[in-house]
Design a protein around this motif. Structure first.
Motif, PDB file in Angstrom:
ATOM      1  N   ASN A 114       0.827  -1.206   0.000  1.00 10.78           N
ATOM      2  CA  ASN A 114       0.000   0.000   0.000  1.00 10.78           C
ATOM      3  C   ASN A 114       0.861   1.256   0.000  1.00 10.78           C
ATOM      4  O   ASN A 114       0.604   2.221  -0.740  1.00 10.78           O
ATOM      5  CB  ASN A 114      -0.915  -0.007   1.227  1.00 10.78           C
ATOM      6  CG  ASN A 114      -1.896   1.140   1.234  1.00 10.78           C
ATOM      7  OD1 ASN A 114      -2.771   1.235   0.380  1.00 10.78           O
ATOM      8  ND2 ASN A 114      -1.744   2.029   2.195  1.00 10.78           N
ATOM      9  N   THR A 213      -5.953   1.423 -10.530  1.00 16.91           N
ATOM     10  CA  THR A 213      -6.912   0.675  -9.729  1.00 16.91           C
ATOM     11  C   THR A 213      -6.617   0.910  -8.253  1.00 16.91           C
ATOM     12  O   THR A 213      -5.666   1.605  -7.902  1.00 16.91           O
ATOM     13  CB  THR A 213      -6.846  -0.842 -10.020  1.00 16.91           C
ATOM     14  OG1 THR A 213      -5.735  -1.438  -9.322  1.00 16.91           O
ATOM     15  CG2 THR A 213      -6.727  -1.107 -11.511  1.00 16.91           C
ATOM     16  N   ASP A 214      -7.421   0.313  -7.376  1.00 18.73           N
ATOM     17  CA  ASP A 214      -7.134   0.434  -5.946  1.00 18.73           C
ATOM     18  C   ASP A 214      -6.412  -0.799  -5.406  1.00 18.73           C
ATOM     19  O   ASP A 214      -6.357  -1.021  -4.198  1.00 18.73           O
ATOM     20  CB  ASP A 214      -8.411   0.722  -5.149  1.00 18.73           C
ATOM     21  CG  ASP A 214      -9.472  -0.355  -5.285  1.00 18.73           C
ATOM     22  OD1 ASP A 214      -9.178  -1.432  -5.863  1.00 18.73           O
ATOM     23  OD2 ASP A 214     -10.608  -0.135  -4.820  1.00 18.73           O
ATOM     24  N   THR A 279     -12.243  -2.659  -8.505  1.00 18.16           N
ATOM     25  CA  THR A 279     -11.855  -1.380  -7.912  1.00 18.16           C
ATOM     26  C   THR A 279     -13.089  -0.646  -7.391  1.00 18.16           C
ATOM     27  O   THR A 279     -14.067  -0.456  -8.111  1.00 18.16           O
ATOM     28  CB  THR A 279     -11.117  -0.521  -8.948  1.00 18.16           C
ATOM     29  OG1 THR A 279      -9.838  -1.121  -9.209  1.00 18.16           O
ATOM     30  CG2 THR A 279     -10.894   0.896  -8.442  1.00 18.16           C
TER      31      THR A 279
END
Length: 445
Positions: A114, A213-214, A279
């Protein structure tokens, strides 16, 4: 707490360190417990940041996280060397094969997926105008780091290592990691972390996923790293997943043996479509849709309501004849009608065409889809009526058989009559009304 490692043996690292110290109001403490060369001496602190300097090159440091005061994330400010021009980059450390440049064979430092995604985006924001920003695959040591860590670098040669502008950009990106979690949060028993396999050293596909994207990427085994590993080694692969905090793998190309080994270890191989479709959608909803309809990588797609969906799903069939007709009239609008109302829906033909099944929050959503399908029909037919058991479309259509009976030759005359224009045949005027018929099309619901 964010720990920052500066190596005096790395001129770019020293440059980045100077820029870091210039960007904030640091306090200086003296650590007399260890030598200055090993991270002791002057220690620079902010409320949530600790910066230490070492004489040794980064990739030769051992258990360096133990020198810091309980860090949550460790960043090595370093240089990148290569034939890549002006480049800011970030990567994790480890070895899929033999450890030629530090660390242990088949071993990995704990990745920070992350935070890595955050710093890649920050590098792009802060990069000087003539610099690129990107990602690299997993390579070199150190590997004996239990704290989530990564390298953030200035490249790719001496002029760039000595330039304060890219060093300042890297310093800004590193400081933006204050308060950023190393890992994405847990969702439905997993994190939005991927382990990447395949591709070149600079991993454009995985970088695209991170930027668009996440999902974030932990360790990445580029083609050369997989070749160094040889046959897919379950122990090495398991170590890469564990060090990435990941349950999903993204392959850059077709590797059946590798994919089979990964899935035998209990991890899931997904495609880029999976990352894009999911996402913004809770992983619990993704699981619910896939349980109901099938896998995203097999053609299932997520609709707009998926982002906010909670609770059970109703799996229903769309009216087959009506679906086929509206896709022939306006396939984009038909798909949009389904996407706006369905939590998930089936597609066929490589995702280009709607399939027959949908997963809905309520059964009433099917009725709304049918209503819009009827509106699509109305763009082609003269009238459209919805009854309890069908959508009925009516049209006044040209009848070639009637025209032929009246002696009208096929060709341009047929075209004129079909378009509502009269034609002359053997001195007679044929009115288009006499060669048209009323037709009714019923699309059962």
């Amino acid at each position: 707490m964010l720990g920052i490692v500066i190596s005096r043996a790395d001129r770019a690292s020293v440059n980045i360190g100077e820029q870091l110290l210039a960007l904030a109001d640091w306090t200086v403490e003296t650590d007399e417990r260890r030598p200055d060369a090993d991270g002791g001496g002057d220690v620079y602190r902010l409320e949530d940041v600790e910066l230490r300097e070492f004489e040794t090159r980064h990739l030769e440091l051992e258990a360096v996280d133990a020198v810091f005061d309980d860090p949550d994330l460790l960043v090595f400010a370093s240089k990148h060397a290569g034939e890549t021009g002006k480049l800011l980059t970030a990567h994790h450390t480890g070895n899929f094969g033999p450890a030629e440049y530090g660390g242990e064979d088949g071993s990995f430092a704990r990745a920070a997926p992350n935070a890595h995604a955050a710093v890649v985006k920050a590098l792009a924001r802060h990069a000087p105008g003539d610099y690129d920003a990107g990602m690299e695959c997993t390579h070199h040591g150190p590997t004996d780091i239990d704290t989530p860590s990564m390298f953030v670098e200035v490249g790719s040669a001496e002029p760039q290592w000595d330039d304060p502008d890219p060093a300042r950009a890297v310093a800004k990106a590193i400081l933006e990691l204050r308060g950023v979690a190393a890992d994405a949060p847990w969702e439905n028993g997993a994190r939005r972390h991927l382990v990447g396999f395949g591709g070149g050293h600079y991993v454009p596909r995985f970088e695209r996923v991170v930027r668009e994207t996440d999902w974030s990427i932990g360790h990445i085994g580029a083609d050369w790293a997989l070749e160094a590993m040889g046959e897919p080694d379950p122990d090495v692969l398991r170590a890469a997943f564990e060090a990435s905090g990941a349950a999903y793998a993204l392959l850059d190309d077709d590797r059946p043996e590798l994919a089979s080994t990964i899935e035998s270890l209990g991890y899931r191989v997904v495609g880029e479509t999976f990352a894009r479709e999911t996402t913004g959608v809770p992983l619990s909803t993704v699981e619910g849709v896939e349980d109901a309809l099938g896998r995203i990588d097999e053609g299932i797609r997520l609709g707009d309501p998926a982002a906010d969906h909670e609770g059970p799903l109703a799996v229903l069939d769309l009216p087959a004849d009506l679906l086929e007709e509206v896709q022939g009239i306006d396939p984009d609008r038909a798909r949009a009608a389904v996407r706006r109302r369905a939590v998930g829906f089936e597609t066929v033909e490589g995702g280009t065409k709607l399939g027959g099944r949908v997963a809905l929050s309520t059964k009433g959503a099917r009725s709304s889809i049918v209503d819009e399908f009827a509106e699509i029909l109305a763009t082609k037919y003269e009238s459209v009526e919805r009854t309890d058991d069908a959508v009925v479309a009516r049209e006044r259509a040209f009848d070639p058989e009637k025209a032929a009976t009246l002696g009208v030759p096929e060709g341009p005359a047929f075209g004129k009559l079909s378009a509502g224009q009269p034609v002359e045949v053997d001195g007679r005027t044929i009115d288009p009304d006499v060669v048209h018929v009323d037709r009714e099309h019923r699309f059962p619901l």
